[in-house]
Design an enzyme around this catalytic site. Sequence first.
Site, PDB file in Angstrom:
ATOM      1  N   CYS A 134       0.894  -1.152   0.000  1.00 49.26           N
ATOM      2  CA  CYS A 134       0.000   0.000   0.000  1.00 49.26           C
ATOM      3  C   CYS A 134       0.931   1.200   0.000  1.00 49.26           C
ATOM      4  CB  CYS A 134      -0.916   0.022   1.221  1.00 49.26           C
ATOM      5  SG  CYS A 134      -1.914   1.526   1.298  1.00 49.26           S
ATOM      6  N   CYS A 152      -0.597   4.297   2.543  1.00 49.07           N
ATOM      7  CA  CYS A 152      -0.648   4.139   3.999  1.00 49.07           C
ATOM      8  C   CYS A 152      -0.389   2.693   4.344  1.00 49.07           C
ATOM      9  CB  CYS A 152      -1.942   4.684   4.587  1.00 49.07           C
ATOM     10  SG  CYS A 152      -3.464   4.079   3.851  1.00 49.07           S
ATOM     11  N   SER A 153      -1.421   1.949   4.636  1.00 49.13           N
ATOM     12  CA  SER A 153      -1.192   0.599   5.124  1.00 49.13           C
ATOM     13  C   SER A 153      -2.401  -0.275   4.868  1.00 49.13           C
ATOM     14  CB  SER A 153      -0.907   0.642   6.612  1.00 49.13           C
ATOM     15  OG  SER A 153      -1.964   1.341   7.248  1.00 49.13           O
ATOM     16  N   CYS A 154      -3.139  -0.011   3.784  1.00 52.57           N
ATOM     17  CA  CYS A 154      -4.306  -0.835   3.490  1.00 52.57           C
ATOM     18  C   CYS A 154      -3.838  -2.283   3.356  1.00 52.57           C
ATOM     19  CB  CYS A 154      -4.986  -0.371   2.202  1.00 52.57           C
ATOM     20  SG  CYS A 154      -5.675   1.290   2.357  1.00 52.57           S
TER      21      CYS A 154
END
Lengths: 206, 119
Positions: free
Chosen positions: A106, A109-111
Amino acid sequence: MGQNHDHDHSEWSDMELKVKTLESLLLEKGYVDQAALDVIVETYEHKVGPRNGAQVVAKAWADPNYLQRLRDDASSAIAELGFTGRQGEHMRVVENTPDTHNMVVCTLCSCYPWSVLGLPPVWYKSAPYRSRAVSEPRKVLSEFDVSLPEDTNIQVWDSTAEMRYLVIPLRPEGTDGWSEEKLADLVTRDSMIGTGLALSPDEVSA
Amino acid sequence: MSGYEAIPGLNLECGEPVFNEPWEANAFALVVGLHEKGLFQWNEWADILSETIKQNDVSIPYYQSWLEALETIVSRKALINSSEVSIRRGEWVAALEATPHGSPIELKNRFSLDLETNS
Protein backbone atom coordinates in the site's frame (compact mmCIF):
# COMPACT_ATOMS: atom_id res chain seq x y z
CA MET A 1 4.94 7.36 50.45
CA GLY A 2 7.35 10.17 49.64
CA GLN A 3 6.77 13.73 50.72
CA ASN A 4 7.07 15.10 47.25
CA HIS A 5 4.18 14.37 44.93
CA ASP A 6 6.30 15.16 41.89
CA HIS A 7 8.37 12.05 42.37
CA ASP A 8 5.83 9.34 42.99
CA HIS A 9 2.80 10.29 40.95
CA SER A 10 1.79 8.50 37.77
CA GLU A 11 3.01 9.53 34.37
CA TRP A 12 1.89 8.98 30.82
CA SER A 13 3.65 9.62 27.56
CA ASP A 14 2.22 12.33 25.35
CA MET A 15 0.71 9.61 23.14
CA GLU A 16 -1.06 7.99 26.09
CA LEU A 17 -2.39 11.35 27.19
CA LYS A 18 -3.70 12.12 23.73
CA VAL A 19 -5.41 8.76 23.35
CA LYS A 20 -6.97 8.87 26.81
CA THR A 21 -8.22 12.40 26.16
CA LEU A 22 -10.00 11.36 22.95
CA GLU A 23 -11.18 8.02 24.28
CA SER A 24 -12.77 9.45 27.44
CA LEU A 25 -14.57 12.18 25.47
CA LEU A 26 -15.82 9.78 22.77
CA LEU A 27 -17.07 7.34 25.41
CA GLU A 28 -18.85 10.10 27.33
CA LYS A 29 -20.54 11.36 24.19
CA GLY A 30 -21.62 7.85 23.28
CA TYR A 31 -19.81 7.76 19.94
CA VAL A 32 -18.14 4.50 21.01
CA ASP A 33 -18.76 2.13 23.87
CA GLN A 34 -16.22 0.37 26.00
CA ALA A 35 -17.46 -3.15 25.31
CA ALA A 36 -17.17 -2.63 21.55
CA LEU A 37 -13.64 -1.24 21.90
CA ASP A 38 -12.62 -4.25 23.99
CA VAL A 39 -13.98 -6.64 21.37
CA ILE A 40 -12.05 -4.87 18.60
CA VAL A 41 -8.73 -5.13 20.43
CA GLU A 42 -9.37 -8.73 21.47
CA THR A 43 -10.29 -9.67 17.91
CA TYR A 44 -7.20 -8.19 16.29
CA GLU A 45 -4.80 -9.27 19.01
CA HIS A 46 -5.91 -12.86 19.22
CA LYS A 47 -8.55 -13.99 16.78
CA VAL A 48 -7.79 -12.60 13.34
CA GLY A 49 -4.49 -13.51 11.84
CA PRO A 50 -2.78 -15.06 8.87
CA ARG A 51 -4.18 -18.52 9.75
CA ASN A 52 -7.44 -17.27 8.24
CA GLY A 53 -5.76 -16.53 4.94
CA ALA A 54 -3.87 -19.82 5.06
CA GLN A 55 -7.21 -21.66 5.17
CA VAL A 56 -8.40 -19.71 2.14
CA VAL A 57 -5.24 -20.54 0.18
CA ALA A 58 -5.25 -24.21 1.19
CA LYS A 59 -8.87 -24.55 0.11
CA ALA A 60 -8.08 -22.83 -3.19
CA TRP A 61 -5.26 -25.32 -3.80
CA ALA A 62 -7.38 -28.32 -2.91
CA ASP A 63 -10.72 -27.40 -4.42
CA PRO A 64 -10.90 -26.07 -8.00
CA ASN A 65 -14.52 -25.01 -7.55
CA TYR A 66 -13.56 -22.88 -4.58
CA LEU A 67 -10.68 -21.36 -6.54
CA GLN A 68 -13.14 -20.41 -9.26
CA ARG A 69 -15.45 -18.76 -6.72
CA LEU A 70 -12.46 -16.83 -5.37
CA ARG A 71 -11.64 -15.61 -8.86
CA ASP A 72 -15.23 -14.59 -9.50
CA ASP A 73 -15.92 -12.86 -6.20
CA ALA A 74 -13.21 -13.17 -3.59
CA SER A 75 -15.08 -11.25 -0.87
CA SER A 76 -17.99 -13.71 -0.95
CA ALA A 77 -15.80 -16.80 -1.28
CA ILE A 78 -13.74 -15.69 1.71
CA ALA A 79 -16.91 -14.92 3.68
CA GLU A 80 -17.96 -18.56 3.11
CA LEU A 81 -15.22 -19.47 5.59
CA GLY A 82 -16.53 -16.91 8.06
CA PHE A 83 -13.97 -14.20 7.38
CA THR A 84 -15.63 -10.90 6.62
CA GLY A 85 -14.10 -7.49 6.27
CA ARG A 86 -15.23 -4.76 8.60
CA GLN A 87 -14.29 -1.83 6.43
CA GLY A 88 -16.46 -2.66 3.45
CA GLU A 89 -13.45 -3.40 1.30
CA HIS A 90 -13.44 -5.65 -1.73
CA MET A 91 -11.04 -8.54 -1.84
CA ARG A 92 -9.29 -9.79 -4.90
CA VAL A 93 -7.03 -12.82 -5.17
CA VAL A 94 -3.94 -12.71 -7.36
CA GLU A 95 -2.49 -16.08 -8.31
CA ASN A 96 1.18 -16.78 -8.65
CA THR A 97 2.13 -18.85 -11.67
CA PRO A 98 5.50 -20.18 -12.82
CA ASP A 99 5.74 -17.02 -14.99
CA THR A 100 4.35 -14.35 -12.67
CA HIS A 101 4.97 -13.54 -9.04
CA ASN A 102 2.55 -11.17 -7.29
CA MET A 103 3.44 -8.84 -4.48
CA VAL A 104 1.19 -6.50 -2.49
CA VAL A 105 1.92 -3.05 -1.10
CA CYS A 106 0.00 0.00 0.00
CA THR A 107 2.03 2.95 -1.23
CA LEU A 108 -0.05 5.58 0.57
CA CYS A 109 -0.65 4.14 4.00
CA SER A 110 -1.19 0.60 5.12
CA CYS A 111 -4.31 -0.83 3.49
CA TYR A 112 -4.13 -4.55 4.14
CA PRO A 113 -6.58 -7.48 4.05
CA TRP A 114 -7.20 -7.54 7.80
CA SER A 115 -9.95 -10.14 7.69
CA VAL A 116 -7.61 -12.79 6.30
CA LEU A 117 -4.18 -11.68 7.49
CA GLY A 118 -4.82 -9.77 10.72
CA LEU A 119 -2.93 -6.52 11.17
CA PRO A 120 0.05 -5.75 8.96
CA PRO A 121 3.62 -6.41 10.07
CA VAL A 122 5.81 -3.45 10.93
CA TRP A 123 7.76 -3.54 7.69
CA TYR A 124 4.58 -3.43 5.58
CA LYS A 125 3.80 -0.02 7.10
CA SER A 126 7.34 1.30 6.72
CA ALA A 127 8.26 3.99 4.21
CA PRO A 128 11.08 1.95 2.61
CA TYR A 129 8.79 -0.97 1.83
CA ARG A 130 6.00 1.28 0.57
CA SER A 131 8.28 2.98 -1.93
CA ARG A 132 10.76 0.26 -2.80
CA ALA A 133 8.20 -2.51 -3.39
CA VAL A 134 7.22 -0.50 -6.45
CA SER A 135 10.59 0.87 -7.56
CA GLU A 136 12.74 -2.21 -7.05
CA PRO A 137 10.58 -5.21 -6.16
CA ARG A 138 13.22 -7.77 -7.08
CA LYS A 139 15.72 -6.22 -4.67
CA VAL A 140 13.14 -6.07 -1.90
CA LEU A 141 12.33 -9.73 -2.51
CA SER A 142 15.99 -10.63 -2.24
CA GLU A 143 16.07 -8.94 1.17
CA PHE A 144 13.27 -11.31 2.14
CA ASP A 145 15.46 -14.17 0.85
CA VAL A 146 13.21 -14.74 -2.13
CA SER A 147 15.03 -15.20 -5.39
CA LEU A 148 13.05 -15.77 -8.53
CA PRO A 149 14.25 -16.79 -11.98
CA GLU A 150 15.35 -13.76 -14.03
CA ASP A 151 12.50 -14.21 -16.48
CA THR A 152 9.77 -14.33 -13.85
CA ASN A 153 7.56 -11.32 -14.18
CA ILE A 154 6.90 -9.49 -10.90
CA GLN A 155 3.51 -7.85 -10.63
CA VAL A 156 3.06 -5.34 -7.79
CA TRP A 157 -0.46 -4.54 -6.59
CA ASP A 158 -1.12 -1.26 -4.78
CA SER A 159 -3.90 -1.66 -2.21
CA THR A 160 -6.49 0.99 -1.52
CA ALA A 161 -9.20 1.50 1.08
CA GLU A 162 -11.62 -0.15 -1.36
CA MET A 163 -9.49 -2.95 -2.82
CA ARG A 164 -7.28 -5.39 -0.94
CA TYR A 165 -5.30 -8.24 -2.41
CA LEU A 166 -4.49 -11.74 -1.24
CA VAL A 167 -1.71 -13.57 -3.04
CA ILE A 168 -2.28 -17.25 -3.75
CA PRO A 169 1.25 -18.64 -3.73
CA LEU A 170 2.27 -21.54 -5.92
CA ARG A 171 1.38 -24.87 -4.39
CA PRO A 172 4.61 -26.59 -3.36
CA GLU A 173 5.59 -29.80 -5.11
CA GLY A 174 5.20 -33.08 -3.31
CA THR A 175 1.86 -32.18 -1.72
CA ASP A 176 -0.51 -34.21 -3.89
CA GLY A 177 -3.43 -35.56 -1.96
CA TRP A 178 -2.72 -33.50 1.15
CA SER A 179 -5.65 -32.39 3.28
CA GLU A 180 -6.54 -28.69 3.44
CA GLU A 181 -5.48 -28.66 7.05
CA LYS A 182 -2.04 -30.01 6.24
CA LEU A 183 -1.68 -27.69 3.25
CA ALA A 184 -2.55 -24.67 5.40
CA ASP A 185 0.60 -25.26 7.45
CA LEU A 186 2.67 -24.51 4.35
CA VAL A 187 1.10 -21.09 3.85
CA THR A 188 3.00 -18.30 5.57
CA ARG A 189 1.83 -14.74 6.09
CA ASP A 190 4.56 -13.41 3.82
CA SER A 191 3.62 -15.84 1.05
CA MET A 192 0.17 -14.24 0.98
CA ILE A 193 1.67 -10.73 0.76
CA GLY A 194 4.06 -11.94 -1.92
CA THR A 195 7.25 -11.30 0.04
CA GLY A 196 7.66 -15.02 0.59
CA LEU A 197 6.89 -18.37 -0.97
CA ALA A 198 4.86 -21.21 0.48
CA LEU A 199 6.98 -23.61 2.52
CA SER A 200 8.05 -26.91 1.04
CA PRO A 201 7.04 -30.14 2.82
CA ASP A 202 10.68 -30.48 3.98
CA GLU A 203 10.60 -27.07 5.65
CA VAL A 204 7.62 -27.91 7.84
CA SER A 205 8.79 -31.36 8.84
CA ALA A 206 12.25 -30.02 9.66
CA MET B 1 11.90 10.73 -1.97
CA SER B 2 13.56 9.60 1.21
CA GLY B 3 13.34 6.08 2.52
CA TYR B 4 15.23 4.58 -0.36
CA GLU B 5 18.23 3.58 1.70
CA ALA B 6 17.90 -0.14 2.29
CA ILE B 7 16.96 -1.77 5.52
CA PRO B 8 15.94 0.87 8.10
CA GLY B 9 12.33 0.06 8.85
CA LEU B 10 12.54 -3.07 6.80
CA ASN B 11 12.40 -5.17 9.87
CA LEU B 12 12.04 -8.76 8.82
CA GLU B 13 11.53 -10.41 12.14
CA CYS B 14 8.51 -12.65 12.41
CA GLY B 15 6.00 -12.77 15.17
CA GLU B 16 6.32 -9.14 16.18
CA PRO B 17 3.54 -8.01 18.50
CA VAL B 18 0.47 -6.57 16.87
CA PHE B 19 0.67 -3.54 19.12
CA ASN B 20 3.86 -2.43 20.82
CA GLU B 21 2.12 -0.43 23.53
CA PRO B 22 -1.43 -0.37 24.89
CA TRP B 23 -2.11 3.15 23.59
CA GLU B 24 -1.60 1.88 20.04
CA ALA B 25 -4.36 -0.68 20.56
CA ASN B 26 -6.60 2.02 22.07
CA ALA B 27 -6.05 4.35 19.13
CA PHE B 28 -6.63 1.52 16.68
CA ALA B 29 -9.87 0.43 18.37
CA LEU B 30 -11.25 3.98 18.48
CA VAL B 31 -10.91 4.35 14.71
CA VAL B 32 -12.49 0.97 13.98
CA GLY B 33 -15.21 1.61 16.59
CA LEU B 34 -16.14 5.02 15.19
CA HIS B 35 -16.24 3.57 11.70
CA GLU B 36 -18.48 0.71 12.85
CA LYS B 37 -20.85 3.28 14.35
CA GLY B 38 -21.11 4.81 10.89
CA LEU B 39 -19.41 8.09 11.79
CA PHE B 40 -17.19 8.02 8.73
CA GLN B 41 -16.49 5.91 5.66
CA TRP B 42 -13.36 3.83 5.66
CA ASN B 43 -12.00 5.58 2.58
CA GLU B 44 -12.35 8.95 4.32
CA TRP B 45 -10.19 7.52 7.08
CA ALA B 46 -7.64 6.07 4.64
CA ASP B 47 -7.36 9.45 2.90
CA ILE B 48 -6.66 11.30 6.15
CA LEU B 49 -4.22 8.64 7.33
CA SER B 50 -2.37 8.69 3.99
CA GLU B 51 -2.16 12.46 4.10
CA THR B 52 -0.83 12.42 7.67
CA ILE B 53 1.81 9.81 6.86
CA LYS B 54 2.86 11.79 3.80
CA GLN B 55 3.28 15.00 5.80
CA ASN B 56 5.16 13.38 8.66
CA ASP B 57 8.83 12.60 8.58
CA VAL B 58 9.54 8.95 7.76
CA SER B 59 10.98 8.51 11.24
CA ILE B 60 7.58 9.12 12.85
CA PRO B 61 6.22 5.78 14.09
CA TYR B 62 3.16 4.48 12.28
CA TYR B 63 0.75 4.57 15.21
CA GLN B 64 1.77 8.13 16.01
CA SER B 65 0.56 9.13 12.55
CA TRP B 66 -2.53 7.00 13.14
CA LEU B 67 -3.28 8.93 16.34
CA GLU B 68 -2.74 12.29 14.66
CA ALA B 69 -5.11 11.23 11.88
CA LEU B 70 -7.66 10.23 14.54
CA GLU B 71 -7.39 13.71 16.08
CA THR B 72 -7.95 15.19 12.63
CA ILE B 73 -10.99 13.11 11.77
CA VAL B 74 -12.81 13.64 15.11
CA SER B 75 -12.34 17.37 14.69
CA ARG B 76 -13.29 17.39 11.02
CA LYS B 77 -16.43 15.39 11.77
CA ALA B 78 -17.16 17.78 14.67
CA LEU B 79 -17.33 14.93 17.17
CA ILE B 80 -15.05 16.79 19.58
CA ASN B 81 -13.95 20.42 19.48
CA SER B 82 -10.54 21.77 20.38
CA SER B 83 -11.58 23.39 23.65
CA GLU B 84 -13.05 20.09 24.87
CA VAL B 85 -9.72 18.46 24.05
CA SER B 86 -7.64 20.99 25.94
CA ILE B 87 -9.92 20.96 29.00
CA ARG B 88 -9.96 17.17 29.14
CA ARG B 89 -6.20 16.96 28.66
CA GLY B 90 -5.76 19.29 31.66
CA GLU B 91 -8.08 17.10 33.72
CA TRP B 92 -6.04 14.00 32.93
CA VAL B 93 -2.81 15.82 33.80
CA ALA B 94 -4.33 16.76 37.17
CA ALA B 95 -5.51 13.17 37.67
CA LEU B 96 -2.02 11.83 36.92
CA GLU B 97 -0.44 14.19 39.41
CA ALA B 98 -2.90 13.07 42.07
CA THR B 99 -2.51 9.34 41.41
CA PRO B 100 0.30 7.53 43.23
CA HIS B 101 2.49 5.50 40.93
CA GLY B 102 0.99 2.04 40.39
CA SER B 103 -2.60 2.95 41.27
CA PRO B 104 -5.35 2.91 38.65
CA ILE B 105 -5.49 6.26 36.89
CA GLU B 106 -8.99 7.66 36.83
CA LEU B 107 -10.26 11.12 36.06
CA LYS B 108 -11.91 11.45 39.46
CA ASN B 109 -8.50 11.05 41.13
CA ARG B 110 -7.78 14.67 40.32
CA PHE B 111 -10.00 15.71 43.24
CA SER B 112 -8.04 13.66 45.79
CA LEU B 113 -5.01 15.97 45.60
CA ASP B 114 -7.20 18.82 46.87
CA LEU B 115 -8.26 16.74 49.85
CA GLU B 116 -4.68 15.95 50.73
CA THR B 117 -3.41 19.50 50.42
CA ASN B 118 -6.33 20.87 52.40
CA SER B 119 -5.71 18.58 55.35
